[in-house]
Design an enzyme around this catalytic site. Structure first.
Site, PDB file in Angstrom:
ATOM      1  N   ARG A 185      11.360  -1.079  11.013  1.00 16.44           N
ATOM      2  CA  ARG A 185      10.285  -0.677  11.906  1.00 16.44           C
ATOM      3  C   ARG A 185      10.179  -1.620  13.099  1.00 16.44           C
ATOM      4  O   ARG A 185      10.352  -2.814  12.976  1.00 16.44           O
ATOM      5  CB  ARG A 185       8.949  -0.664  11.142  1.00 16.44           C
ATOM      6  CG  ARG A 185       8.652   0.682  10.520  1.00 16.44           C
ATOM      7  CD  ARG A 185       7.518   0.648   9.538  1.00 16.44           C
ATOM      8  NE  ARG A 185       6.311  -0.004  10.016  1.00 16.44           N
ATOM      9  CZ  ARG A 185       5.174  -0.039   9.316  1.00 16.44           C
ATOM     10  NH1 ARG A 185       5.104   0.553   8.147  1.00 16.44           N
ATOM     11  NH2 ARG A 185       4.118  -0.660   9.784  1.00 16.44           N
TER      12      ARG A 185
ATOM     13  N   LYS B  54       0.834  -1.217   0.000  1.00 19.63           N
ATOM     14  CA  LYS B  54       0.000   0.000   0.000  1.00 19.63           C
ATOM     15  C   LYS B  54       0.866   1.265   0.000  1.00 19.63           C
ATOM     16  O   LYS B  54       0.667   2.167  -0.804  1.00 19.63           O
ATOM     17  CB  LYS B  54      -0.921   0.030   1.240  1.00 19.63           C
ATOM     18  CG  LYS B  54      -1.819  -1.185   1.385  1.00 19.63           C
ATOM     19  CD  LYS B  54      -2.692  -1.093   2.631  1.00 19.63           C
ATOM     20  CE  LYS B  54      -1.915  -1.081   3.942  1.00 19.63           C
ATOM     21  NZ  LYS B  54      -1.238  -2.353   4.260  1.00 19.63           N
TER      22      LYS B  54
ATOM     23  N   ARG C 181      -9.672   0.722   8.746  1.00 17.50           N
ATOM     24  CA  ARG C 181      -9.351  -0.664   9.097  1.00 17.50           C
ATOM     25  C   ARG C 181     -10.426  -1.336   9.908  1.00 17.50           C
ATOM     26  O   ARG C 181     -10.276  -2.499  10.284  1.00 17.50           O
ATOM     27  CB  ARG C 181      -8.104  -0.701   9.978  1.00 17.50           C
ATOM     28  CG  ARG C 181      -6.885  -0.427   9.237  1.00 17.50           C
ATOM     29  CD  ARG C 181      -5.729  -0.625  10.183  1.00 17.50           C
ATOM     30  NE  ARG C 181      -4.666   0.133   9.637  1.00 17.50           N
ATOM     31  CZ  ARG C 181      -3.454  -0.320   9.443  1.00 17.50           C
ATOM     32  NH1 ARG C 181      -3.124  -1.509   9.837  1.00 17.50           N
ATOM     33  NH2 ARG C 181      -2.562   0.441   8.902  1.00 17.50           N
TER      34      ARG C 181
ATOM     35  N   ARG D  52      -0.448  -8.317  13.797  1.00 19.06           N
ATOM     36  CA  ARG D  52      -0.994  -7.407  12.787  1.00 19.06           C
ATOM     37  C   ARG D  52      -1.754  -8.175  11.701  1.00 19.06           C
ATOM     38  O   ARG D  52      -2.813  -7.754  11.267  1.00 19.06           O
ATOM     39  CB  ARG D  52       0.137  -6.587  12.167  1.00 19.06           C
ATOM     40  CG  ARG D  52       0.676  -5.526  13.122  1.00 19.06           C
ATOM     41  CD  ARG D  52       2.093  -5.110  12.768  1.00 19.06           C
ATOM     42  NE  ARG D  52       2.200  -4.540  11.451  1.00 19.06           N
ATOM     43  CZ  ARG D  52       3.293  -4.574  10.705  1.00 19.06           C
ATOM     44  NH1 ARG D  52       4.390  -5.168  11.160  1.00 19.06           N
ATOM     45  NH2 ARG D  52       3.307  -4.008   9.520  1.00 19.06           N
TER      46      ARG D  52
ATOM     47  N   ARG E 158      11.896  -5.236   4.820  1.00 16.95           N
ATOM     48  CA  ARG E 158      11.559  -3.819   4.596  1.00 16.95           C
ATOM     49  C   ARG E 158      12.515  -2.906   5.367  1.00 16.95           C
ATOM     50  O   ARG E 158      12.885  -3.168   6.502  1.00 16.95           O
ATOM     51  CB  ARG E 158      10.134  -3.553   5.057  1.00 16.95           C
ATOM     52  CG  ARG E 158       9.829  -2.054   5.082  1.00 16.95           C
ATOM     53  CD  ARG E 158       8.373  -1.755   5.133  1.00 16.95           C
ATOM     54  NE  ARG E 158       7.726  -2.281   6.316  1.00 16.95           N
ATOM     55  CZ  ARG E 158       6.405  -2.277   6.475  1.00 16.95           C
ATOM     56  NH1 ARG E 158       5.628  -1.808   5.522  1.00 16.95           N
ATOM     57  NH2 ARG E 158       5.882  -2.763   7.567  1.00 16.95           N
TER      58      ARG E 158
HETATM   59  P1  AP5 Z   1       4.838  -1.616   1.980  1.00 17.36           P
HETATM   60  O1  AP5 Z   1       4.453  -0.784   0.811  1.00 17.36           O
HETATM   61  O2  AP5 Z   1       5.620  -0.985   3.069  1.00 17.36           O
HETATM   62  O3  AP5 Z   1       3.551  -2.383   2.574  1.00 17.36           O
HETATM   63  P2  AP5 Z   1       2.221  -1.811   3.237  1.00 17.36           P
HETATM   64  O4  AP5 Z   1       1.074  -2.445   2.531  1.00 17.36           O
HETATM   65  O5  AP5 Z   1       2.256  -0.321   3.303  1.00 17.36           O
HETATM   66  O6  AP5 Z   1       2.301  -2.501   4.648  1.00 17.36           O
HETATM   67  P3  AP5 Z   1       2.453  -1.877   6.120  1.00 17.36           P
HETATM   68  O7  AP5 Z   1       3.184  -2.891   6.942  1.00 17.36           O
HETATM   69  O8  AP5 Z   1       2.991  -0.491   6.079  1.00 17.36           O
HETATM   70  O9  AP5 Z   1       1.001  -1.854   6.556  1.00 17.36           O
HETATM   71  P4  AP5 Z   1       0.550  -1.702   8.019  1.00 17.36           P
HETATM   72  O10 AP5 Z   1      -0.896  -1.646   7.819  1.00 17.36           O
HETATM   73  O11 AP5 Z   1       1.043  -2.698   8.969  1.00 17.36           O
HETATM   74  O12 AP5 Z   1       1.295  -0.404   8.538  1.00 17.36           O
HETATM   75  P5  AP5 Z   1       0.796   1.058   8.771  1.00 17.36           P
HETATM   76  O13 AP5 Z   1       1.962   1.935   8.725  1.00 17.36           O
HETATM   77  O14 AP5 Z   1      -0.363   1.362   7.929  1.00 17.36           O
HETATM   78  O15 AP5 Z   1       5.643  -2.890   1.401  1.00 17.36           O
HETATM   79  C1  AP5 Z   1       6.225  -3.847   2.284  1.00 17.36           C
HETATM   80  C2  AP5 Z   1       7.605  -4.277   1.761  1.00 17.36           C
HETATM   81  O16 AP5 Z   1       7.441  -4.984   0.538  1.00 17.36           O
HETATM   82  C3  AP5 Z   1       8.550  -3.107   1.445  1.00 17.36           C
HETATM   83  O17 AP5 Z   1       9.843  -3.473   1.837  1.00 17.36           O
HETATM   84  C4  AP5 Z   1       8.449  -2.944  -0.078  1.00 17.36           C
HETATM   85  O18 AP5 Z   1       9.655  -2.448  -0.628  1.00 17.36           O
HETATM   86  C5  AP5 Z   1       8.172  -4.367  -0.522  1.00 17.36           C
HETATM   87  N1  AP5 Z   1       7.300  -4.434  -1.696  1.00 17.36           N
HETATM   88  C6  AP5 Z   1       6.199  -3.661  -1.961  1.00 17.36           C
HETATM   89  N2  AP5 Z   1       5.629  -4.003  -3.123  1.00 17.36           N
HETATM   90  C7  AP5 Z   1       6.368  -5.055  -3.617  1.00 17.36           C
HETATM   91  C8  AP5 Z   1       6.272  -5.875  -4.800  1.00 17.36           C
HETATM   92  N3  AP5 Z   1       5.299  -5.687  -5.726  1.00 17.36           N
HETATM   93  N4  AP5 Z   1       7.178  -6.861  -4.967  1.00 17.36           N
HETATM   94  C9  AP5 Z   1       8.178  -7.072  -4.056  1.00 17.36           C
HETATM   95  N5  AP5 Z   1       8.335  -6.313  -2.917  1.00 17.36           N
HETATM   96  C10 AP5 Z   1       7.433  -5.326  -2.696  1.00 17.36           C
HETATM   97  O19 AP5 Z   1       0.256   0.978  10.302  1.00 17.36           O
HETATM   98  C11 AP5 Z   1       1.157   0.762  11.383  1.00 17.36           C
HETATM   99  C12 AP5 Z   1       0.401   0.714  12.685  1.00 17.36           C
HETATM  100  O20 AP5 Z   1      -0.262   1.979  12.921  1.00 17.36           O
HETATM  101  C13 AP5 Z   1      -0.739  -0.322  12.770  1.00 17.36           C
HETATM  102  O21 AP5 Z   1      -0.256  -1.595  13.116  1.00 17.36           O
HETATM  103  C14 AP5 Z   1      -1.602   0.290  13.872  1.00 17.36           C
HETATM  104  O22 AP5 Z   1      -1.042   0.096  15.133  1.00 17.36           O
HETATM  105  C15 AP5 Z   1      -1.524   1.797  13.559  1.00 17.36           C
HETATM  106  N6  AP5 Z   1      -2.569   2.218  12.632  1.00 17.36           N
HETATM  107  C16 AP5 Z   1      -2.385   2.701  11.360  1.00 17.36           C
HETATM  108  N7  AP5 Z   1      -3.563   2.964  10.782  1.00 17.36           N
HETATM  109  C17 AP5 Z   1      -4.508   2.650  11.702  1.00 17.36           C
HETATM  110  C18 AP5 Z   1      -5.929   2.675  11.668  1.00 17.36           C
HETATM  111  N8  AP5 Z   1      -6.587   3.081  10.578  1.00 17.36           N
HETATM  112  N9  AP5 Z   1      -6.590   2.273  12.785  1.00 17.36           N
HETATM  113  C19 AP5 Z   1      -5.942   1.873  13.885  1.00 17.36           C
HETATM  114  N10 AP5 Z   1      -4.589   1.796  13.973  1.00 17.36           N
HETATM  115  C20 AP5 Z   1      -3.885   2.175  12.879  1.00 17.36           C
HETATM  116 MG    MG Z   2       2.632   1.080   4.840  1.00 16.16          MG
END
Ligand code: AP5
Ligand code: MG
Length: 222
Positions: free
Chosen positions: A167, A13, A95, A178, A134
């Site tokens: 991270r 994402k 979410r 998660r 990552r």
């Molecule tokens: P990446 O693009 O970083 O993946 P992502 O889908 O963004 O996954 P996240 O882990 O960031 O999602 P998340 O939901 O856990 O974290 P968030 O920050 O939102 O890609 C991952 C890796 O793969 C990278 O190394 C990339 O280079 C590689 N990659 C990407 N595409 C590829 C491809 N096509 N082929 C090969 N490699 C590839 O949330 C963090 C925390 O914040 C949550 O756990 C929660 O505690 C809190 N939080 C955030 N939003 C909310 C909410 N709405 N409600 C409540 N708590 C929340």
């Molecule tokens: Mg992300």
């Protein structure tokens, strides 16, 4: 245009939002990034959410909805005076069902609505390897992968020269929590958006550029 990127942790994402947001003049609204920058600044919000995020739990809905509401009000104000903003791209929000309903209400109050929800679908076994490899820029939040998307110089961000770190929530215990939360709380939202007729599923198990092209195509922007 208002678009949501949905998908499990590691589905890409953030990676796709970084590429597609600027192309379509959509401001990225990434709740995880907003929380991480609050933690880095040790603001009141940051202190409240730090332990929740590092352990891989969800931040309470009221807190999350409130920061999104503030961000969307800023974006709406910018749209009025700035041709370079055409809407928003949500990464990691909503979410939960309560968040999805809150988003509908906020957008309705601005006389607008969601145009599309893009689900980035990646097999579970691939997600773990993506999260483990990552690396994230501590200064600007840019995302890399040690194998599939390495920086030009190891440990240094191509975009801003910042330091790349792993991270805190990309450790095995947090990753498991998660992914379980995604299955229980977030995956059911796919049905919510399918019923509205705006869900589009993209194969996220392809190289990064192909996924970008498929999303642009699905949005009619190729
Ligand atoms: P990446 O693009 O970083 O993946 P992502 O889908 O963004 O996954 P996240 O882990 O960031 O999602 P998340 O939901 O856990 O974290 P968030 O920050 O939102 O890609 C991952 C890796 O793969 C990278 O190394 C990339 O280079 C590689 N990659 C990407 N595409 C590829 C491809 N096509 N082929 C090969 N490699 C590839 O949330 C963090 C925390 O914040 C949550 O756990 C929660 O505690 C809190 N939080 C955030 N939003 C909310 C909410 N709405 N409600 C409540 N708590 C929340
Ligand atoms: Mg992300």
């Amino acid at each position: 245009m208002y678009v949501i990127f949905m998908g499990a942790q590691g589905s890409g994402k953030g990676t796709q939002a970084e590429r597609i947001g600027p192309k379509l003049k959509l401001v990225k609204v990434a709740t995880g990034d907003l929380f991480r920058s609050a933690i880095a600044q040790q603001s009141e919000l940051g202190l409240k959410v730090q332990s929740i995020i590092e352990s891989g739990n969800l931040v309470p809905d009221e807190l999350t909805n409130a920061i999104v509401q503030v961000r969307l009000a800023q974006i709406a104000a910018n749209r009025l005076k700035d041709d370079d903003v055409d809407g928003a791209l949500f990464d990691g929000f909503p979410r939960t069902e309560a968040q999805a309903r809150a988003l509908d209400d906020i957008l309705a109050s601005q006389d607008t609505k969601l145009d599309a929800v893009i689900e980035i679908d990646v097999p579970r076994e691939k997600l773990i390897a993506r999260l483990a490899g990552r690396r994230t820029c501590e200064a600007c939040g840019a995302v890399y992968h040690v194998e599939s998307d390495p920086p030009k110089v190891e440990g240094i961000c191509d975009k801003c020269g910042g330091k790349l770190i792993q991270r805190e929530d990309d450790k095995p215990d947090s990753i498991a929590r998660r992914l379980a939360l995604y299955d229980n709380q977030t995956r059911p939202l796919l049905d919510y958006y399918r019923a509205k007729g705006i869900l589009i599923t993209i194969n996220g198990d392809q190289d990064i550029d192909t996924v970008t092209a498929d999303i642009l195509n699905a949005l009619g922007q190729a």
